[in-house]
Design a protein around this motif. Structure first.
Motif, PDB file in Angstrom:
ATOM      1  N   GLY A  42       0.778  -1.232   0.000  1.00  0.00           N
ATOM      2  CA  GLY A  42       0.000   0.000   0.000  1.00  0.00           C
ATOM      3  C   GLY A  42       0.804   1.274   0.000  1.00  0.00           C
ATOM      4  N   VAL A  43       2.123   1.188   0.045  1.00  0.00           N
ATOM      5  CA  VAL A  43       2.982   2.380   0.079  1.00  0.00           C
ATOM      6  C   VAL A  43       3.498   2.647  -1.333  1.00  0.00           C
ATOM      7  CG1 VAL A  43       5.059   3.425   1.050  1.00  0.00           C
ATOM      8  CG2 VAL A  43       3.645   1.910   2.456  1.00  0.00           C
ATOM      9  N   GLN A  44       3.268   3.861  -1.816  1.00  0.00           N
ATOM     10  CA  GLN A  44       3.698   4.210  -3.171  1.00  0.00           C
ATOM     11  C   GLN A  44       5.210   4.343  -3.234  1.00  0.00           C
ATOM     12  OE1 GLN A  44       1.222   7.050  -5.300  1.00  0.00           O
ATOM     13  NE2 GLN A  44       3.047   8.100  -6.020  1.00  0.00           N
ATOM     14  N   GLN A  45       5.819   3.690  -4.227  1.00  0.00           N
ATOM     15  CA  GLN A  45       7.258   3.700  -4.428  1.00  0.00           C
ATOM     16  C   GLN A  45       7.640   4.750  -5.477  1.00  0.00           C
ATOM     17  OE1 GLN A  45       9.074   1.539  -2.374  1.00  0.00           O
ATOM     18  NE2 GLN A  45       6.999   1.242  -1.556  1.00  0.00           N
ATOM     19  N   PRO A  46       8.935   5.066  -5.594  1.00  0.00           N
ATOM     20  CA  PRO A  46       9.362   5.974  -6.676  1.00  0.00           C
ATOM     21  C   PRO A  46       8.930   5.446  -8.040  1.00  0.00           C
ATOM     22  CG  PRO A  46      11.133   5.660  -5.089  1.00  0.00           C
ATOM     23  CD  PRO A  46      10.057   4.694  -4.703  1.00  0.00           C
ATOM     24  N   LEU A  47       8.627   6.367  -8.946  1.00  0.00           N
ATOM     25  CA  LEU A  47       8.142   5.986 -10.267  1.00  0.00           C
ATOM     26  C   LEU A  47       9.181   5.144 -11.013  1.00  0.00           C
ATOM     27  CD1 LEU A  47       6.490   9.335 -11.429  1.00  0.00           C
ATOM     28  CD2 LEU A  47       5.378   7.323 -10.468  1.00  0.00           C
ATOM     29  N   LEU A  48       8.691   4.158 -11.743  1.00  0.00           N
ATOM     30  CA  LEU A  48       9.562   3.275 -12.516  1.00  0.00           C
ATOM     31  C   LEU A  48       9.695   3.811 -13.934  1.00  0.00           C
ATOM     32  CD1 LEU A  48       8.173  -0.208 -11.384  1.00  0.00           C
ATOM     33  CD2 LEU A  48      10.077   1.096 -10.416  1.00  0.00           C
TER      34      LEU A  48
END
Length: 378
Positions: free
Chosen positions: A163-169
């Protein structure tokens, strides 16, 4: 009574007495005195995993040296994932808490342990090895535990871990462990896109129902902000376009809308720009494609237009008649004061008459003809 047992080179066997384990038999011929027929044999192939874990556990606890001599034991904790190699070739991905036992012999077995707590991403070199399993001579087992992400060009990947947004790929290929975590991926197109709002039934201020079709171009300006503030950015944009269209049409009369269709575009664009400020979305342009009137309103408008055009035609006809009369009056005044001009007009008239007659017989000369047509005042 002498009993013989034969164990092949790719086999191992367990000697049992009345079903109870006695010893491990290596390849070869084995003879035992068994007067009461109490001995039996269980055989396993050495190129397959040892599935009788109870026997292995028994040997490890009671005869650890014997267990070490015959088995390669692979055990993982709840926070570890394993890479199993056969003759230094990766053949299987082992999940957390997995247990595997293999016979020592033809194949060299090796286990590489990785700590899942160190991170979810797989090393780049490992991703290359796991990316195309169908092209390998032997498929890698257990790849369902690997989450492979392929981000195409002109896109970014929005990855959430637990549920935690990560840096954009960025565009490219990456992979992550599925074990002990929840992974969610959404691919976002960064190019300009078209959104159409069709079939909107809206009443004008003078209670005339219109059906409108609207088109808008848009794109993501800040993906992280858009998805942090909006659950579904595209749906939010669609609703704001609807609201803007209703605000533009519902507060104006039909005549205003028909006289200036661009007014709708300007009002909707301003509404959407205000509502989407700070949400990471960019609007390129908004335009009304179609305005569909009810059937009876079409008939009324057609009659109004027809009456207007008829009135315009009547005005033009009267204007032309007045101009023609004024021109004739001016010509008559000129001829009244100038006999030469009158004579020229007579010749012009005679020429037009002659054009419509195939044959003319003249008696008494040209002057007689002219005097017979028009008598000049002396």
């Amino acid at each position: 009574m002498l009993k013989r047992f034969i164990v092949k080179k790719n086999e191992r066997a367990a000697l049992l007495r009345n079903g109870d384990f006695q010893r491990i038999l290596n390849p070869g011929r084995h003879y035992f005195f068994d007067p009461f027929n109490e001995l039996s044999l269980t055989v396993w192939h050495t190129d397959t995993p040892m599935l009788d874990s109870e026997l292995v556990d028994y040997l490890r606890q009671n005869e650890p040296a014997e267990a070490e001599r015959h088995f390669v034991c692979m055990e993982l904790s709840e926070d570890e994932v394993g890479l199993r190699y056969e003759n230094e070739v990766l053949v299987e991905v082992l999940p957390p808490a997995a247990r595997r036992f293999f016979w020592r012999g033809l194949l060299a077995q090796r286990l590489e342990k990785l700590d899942l707590r160190a991170g979810a991403a797989l090393p780049a070199e490992m991703v290359k090895r796991l990316l195309q399993p169908s092209l390998r001579g032997r498929p890698v087992l257990g790849l369902n535990g690997v989450f492979v992400v392929q981000v195409p060009a002109a896109h970014v990947g929005l990855l959430r871990i637990d549920g935690v947004q990560q840096p954009l790929l960025a565009p490219g290929v990456t992979a992550y462990w599925r074990f002990n975590r929840d992974l969610q991926l959404e691919l976002v197109d960064m190019r300009w896109q078209t959104m159409e709002v069709t079939g909107q039934e809206i009443l004008t201020r003078d209670k005339v129902g219109l059906r409108l079709n609207l088109a808008a171009t848009w794109r993501f300006d800040d993906v992280s902000t858009a998805f942090a503030k909006l659950a579904k950015p595209a749906e939010h944009l669609y609703r704001e376009l609807q609201f803007g269209l209703r605000a533009a049409v519902g507060t104006r009369n039909l005549d205003e809308l028909l006289e200036n269709k661009q007014l709708i575009d300007e009002v909707v664009s301003g509404h959407v720009a205000r509502k989407l400020a700070g949400f990471g979305l960019e609007i390129g342009g908004v335009g009304v494609k179609d305005i569909v009137l009810p059937g009876e309103m079409k008939t009324i408008l057609a009659q109004v237009v027809e009456a207007g055009k008829a009135a315009e035609a009547n005005v033009i006809r009267r204007r032309e008649e007045t101009a023609a009369t004024r021109s004739l009056l001016n010509t008559a005044k000129v001829m009244e004061d100038n006999p030469v001009a009158l004579r020229l007009k007579e010749l012009e008239t005679l020429e037009r008459v002659a054009e419509r007659i195939d044959r003319i017989s003249v008696f008494g000369g040209l002057d007689q003809v002219l005097n017979g047509l028009v008598t000049l005042a002396k």
